[in-house]
Design an enzyme around this catalytic site. Structure first.
Site, PDB file in Angstrom:
ATOM      1  N   ILE A   1       0.854  -1.184   0.000  1.00 29.71           N
ATOM      2  CA  ILE A   1       0.000   0.000   0.000  1.00 29.71           C
ATOM      3  C   ILE A   1       0.897   1.244   0.000  1.00 29.71           C
ATOM      4  O   ILE A   1       1.643   1.484   0.944  1.00 29.71           O
ATOM      5  CB  ILE A   1      -0.954  -0.013   1.220  1.00 29.71           C
ATOM      6  CG1 ILE A   1      -1.841  -1.271   1.193  1.00 29.71           C
ATOM      7  CG2 ILE A   1      -1.817   1.245   1.228  1.00 29.71           C
ATOM      8  CD1 ILE A   1      -2.695  -1.458  -0.032  1.00 29.71           C
TER       9      ILE A   1
ATOM     10  N   GLU B   1     -11.042  -0.031  -6.810  1.00 26.36           N
ATOM     11  CA  GLU B   1     -12.381  -0.581  -7.002  1.00 26.36           C
ATOM     12  C   GLU B   1     -12.670  -1.803  -6.140  1.00 26.36           C
ATOM     13  O   GLU B   1     -13.809  -2.251  -6.051  1.00 26.36           O
ATOM     14  CB  GLU B   1     -12.584  -0.916  -8.488  1.00 26.36           C
ATOM     15  CG  GLU B   1     -12.454   0.340  -9.353  1.00 26.36           C
ATOM     16  CD  GLU B   1     -12.629   0.114 -10.849  1.00 26.36           C
ATOM     17  OE1 GLU B   1     -12.641  -1.043 -11.283  1.00 26.36           O
ATOM     18  OE2 GLU B   1     -12.748   1.113 -11.572  1.00 26.36           O
TER      19      GLU B   1
END
Ligand code: MOS
Length: 735
Positions: free
Chosen positions: A619, A695
């Site tokens: 991340i 998404e």
């Protein structure tokens, strides 16, 4: 640079800037109103006129006559674009299949018929009311349920229209436990805050569009094909975007009509699509009908898994292929997926918020919940038991990284899943019937080849340029983090410029691929820049260290900017990809846990707690990534409980075409949201070992809510959204 072997240790792994929760570098611009959106480039082109779009009043047929006489005499009117004066307009080869300007044929309701251009917005709008159009209306097909039988197979953008492994029918028929259910998901609109908007300016035969667009290079190409002009003569700029959700992937009528209007009146023209046109004039997500069949042994192991999906579109359009996630989610030796698409005369269906996975998971994860109950297993345990160890449809192809089981286990623990009563309708708190639901989440991890340019100046400032856009997702910031890490400098020494077709072609913001693809391009350009810097400073590149804004070797240390003392150093590169994506199934995974309450008197559903655990590679910016996920979870609440464009199947249009009638969640609908990112690096994905998360957050939320509703009241609604009318008569009796 080519990425064709798993990533090894590289400067990103130092994680001095990358991996740190970072506030958006464009945040101050946005909260002070200084970020210029498409409609706000006032200085860029003086003397702007205003365009007002007129949408077709019929869904199918012909324009017989357009009477402009009164409108052209109205105050302030400069000109009116129609098919009679527009010149030829192409559509076949562009990414949008329907013509952005109707005439004489009309192929969908609210298709643009004219653009009225005037000195002011009010004058354009008033004159639009004076344009008289007569139509010859033809009958059309507007009903998916009716057109479903006989719909042909349709090839989605990932994989073939039908896949078969083993003997699905035989295994299903022989399975001691069976589920065979149908599910449906509705038409959805993007409902982004900023409407489609463009300012178009001609300078001779050169066109510039300030617009709101996710994919710049595509837009330039489509505009060239649409107007029959050369790509080299088109510039598109999209510096800031107020949300897109897939709806701004391609140029639409605002863009093309602004260009035509500006050419007609010989002045810059600005067009913001009226909100009332946004629902029928643009693209949307097709409704789906799905059939899922699952066969399992009495031990709960899946032996047969079948997922068929029906959707609709215009000819040559892509299907909203709901079976897509089933290709990767669960094990089972005998399998079938099939995607069919009917042709209807409704507006074109395009990508919206995790196309394919979102509607597909709304059905699959609901079916998994139903199947868990049939085999008598806890829904978390049933999913773990049937976890796919390698790609179910490609024997021998491993997942690059797959932590679905870890997501489920971590989530169950953190959410207090053991407090769930498996008996539906059993937990009551005052007037609330309380239920808990779980669902898995998945979204493909793709990367697109992409380029970037970096420039170093004598002050040590690094400027990054790519035509990649920032939808509001945080692209500016992760690009800056990547460049800062690579060049061993701090975030405030990096300038990021995005969304201009003069910059190298990036991936565009779509398919959850933008972050990974763009940062990989920046990585490649920075590798080149480091080489040049080291050379200029007389270092041996292999051992030189970039840190703290300085370049070091042994006890020699020089400020980074010194390398550019005699002029800026520019490096540009493009990241291309080998076949890792073919050798590994690359996906992001998650697990959603939701607690809801149903008012036992009114039937109102309130979401009470939401948790999502994600495994999505490294991340880059935990703060922005969390925002992406909670945004996705919020959209999942909309998908589960609210969003529905209602089709008038007689006249062929979406009836609720405003934000009063098309309901999306607001703050009051969203309770406590928690997001956990599992530790993960994925060396198969990119040199940054990251994937996108744009998404993923959308795909598991809606079914986790549906499953929680079932747990709360014992009613299974398989027809989304789960609105009161679908279960009110089945609420448990009060005791
Ligand atoms: Mo995204 S809906 O693939 O732009």
């Amino acid at each position: 640079m080519k990425f064709d072997t798993p990533a090894t240790t590289n400067p990103i792994d130092r994680l001095k800037v990358v991996g740190k929760a970072t506030s958006r570098i464009d945040g101050p611009l946005k909260i002070t109103g200084a970020a210029t959106y498409a409609y706000e480039h006032h200085e860029a082109a003086p003397n702007q006129a205003y365009g007002h779009i007129i949408g077709s009043a019929i869904a199918k047929g012909r324009i017989e006559r357009i009477d402009l006489k009164d409108a052209l005499r109205a105050p302030g009117v400069l000109g009116i674009v129609t098919h009679e004066n527009s010149g030829p307009i192409g559509s076949k080869k562009t990414t949008v299949r329907t013509r952005v300007l109707a005439g004489p044929e009309v192929t969908h309701y609210h298709q643009a018929v004219a653009l009225v251009v005037a000195e002011s917005f009010e004058e354009a709008r008033a004159a639009a009311a004076l344009v008289r159009i007569s139509y010859a209306r033809a009958d059309g097909r507007f009903d998916l349920a009716e057109a479903k039988d006989g719909a042909p197979l349709a090839t989605p953008y990932r994989g073939p229209p039908e896949t078969r492994i083993g003997d699905f029918e035989g295994a299903f028929a022989a399975a001691p436990v069976q589920l065979d259910e149908s599910y449906s998901t509705p038409d959805q609109t993007h409902a982004m805050m900023e409407p489609h908007a463009t300012i178009a300016v001609w300078d001779g035969d050169r066109l510039t569009c300030w617009t709101s667009l996710q994919l710049i290079a595509n837009g330039v190409e489509d505009m060239a094909l649409t107007l029959g002009i050369s790509k080299e003569n088109i510039r598109m700029v999209s510096s800031f975007i107020g949300g897109g959700f897939g709806g701004k992937a391609f140029i639409l009528s605002d863009n093309v009509l602004a260009a035509l209007g500006a050419r007609l009146v010989g002045r810059p023209v600005k067009v913001a699509m009226q909100r009332a046109l946004m629902f029928n004039n643009t693209t949307h997500r097709s409704a789906t009908i799905q059939r899922i069949r699952i066969g399992a042994g009495s031990d709960g192991r899946i032996t047969a898994l079948g997922h068929e999906g029906w959707c609709y579109n215009v000819p040559d359009g892509l299907p909203e292929s709901a079976p897509q996630p089933t290709k990767s989610m669960y094990a089972g030796a005998n399998r079938l997926t099939r995607s069919r698409m009917a042709l209807l005369d409704l507006p074109e269906s395009g990508q919206l918020r995790a196309p394919c996975e979102t509607p597909g998971m709304m059905a699959l994860e609901c079916a998994m919940d139903e199947m868990a109950e049939k085999v008598g297993l806890d829904p978390v345990e049933f999913r773990i038991l049937n976890d796919a160890k390698s790609s179910p449809e490609h024997p021998g192809r491993p997942f690059s990284r797959r932590q679905l089981v870890e997501c489920l286990r971590t989530g169950a623990e953190r959410f207090g899943w053991d407090r769930r009563d498996p008996r539906p309708g059993a937990r009551r708190e005052g007037r609330w019937l309380v239920g808990m639901g779980v669902a898995g989440a998945i979204r493909g991890s793709i990367v697109f080849p992409a380029g970037a340019r970096v420039r170093l100046d004598r002050h040590g400032i690094v400027t990054v340029e790519t035509d990649m856009t920032d939808l509001g997702t945080g692209t500016y910031t992760i690009v800056a983090q990547t460049a800062a890490e690579m060049m061993g400098t701090s975030l405030n020494k990096v300038v990021v410029r995005l969304g201009d077709s003069r910059f190298p072609v990036g991936p565009g913001a779509a398919g959850q691929a933008g972050a990974a693809s763009t940062t990989a391009a920046v990585y490649a350009a920075c590798v080149k820049l480091r080489e040049t810097v080291a050379q200029r400073l007389g270092f041996n590149n292999d051992e030189v260290d970039f840190a703290g804004g300085r370049v070091r070797l042994g006890n020699k240390s020089i400020a980074l900017g010194k390398a550019a003392a005699d002029g800026d150093i520019v490096a540009e590169d493009r990241m291309e990809y080998g076949d890792l994506a073919k050798r590994y199934d690359m996906q992001t995974f998650g697990a959603n846990f939701t607690e809801i309450g149903v008012d036992c008197l009114t039937g109102e559903i309130r979401v009470r707690r939401m948790l999502m655990v994600c495994a999505a590679g490294r991340i880059i910016n935990p703060k922005a990534a969390r925002s992406q996920i909670i945004g996705g979870m919020t959209m999942g609440v909309g998908a589960a409980l609210m969003e529905h464009m209602v089709t008038d199947t007689r006249f062929g249009y979406f009836v609720n075409h405003d934000l009063a009638g098309y309901e999306v969640p607001v703050h009051a609908d969203i309770p406590h949201q928690e997001v956990i990112f599992l530790e993960e690096v994925d060396p198969m994905a990119t040199p940054l070992k990251m994937k996108g998360v744009g998404e993923l957050g959308i795909t598991g939320t809606a079914p986790s809510i549906a499953n929680a509703v079932y747990n709360a009241i014992g009613v299974r609604v398989r027809d989304y959204p789960i609105t009161l009318d679908k279960y009110l008569d089945r609420l448990p009796a009060l005791t």
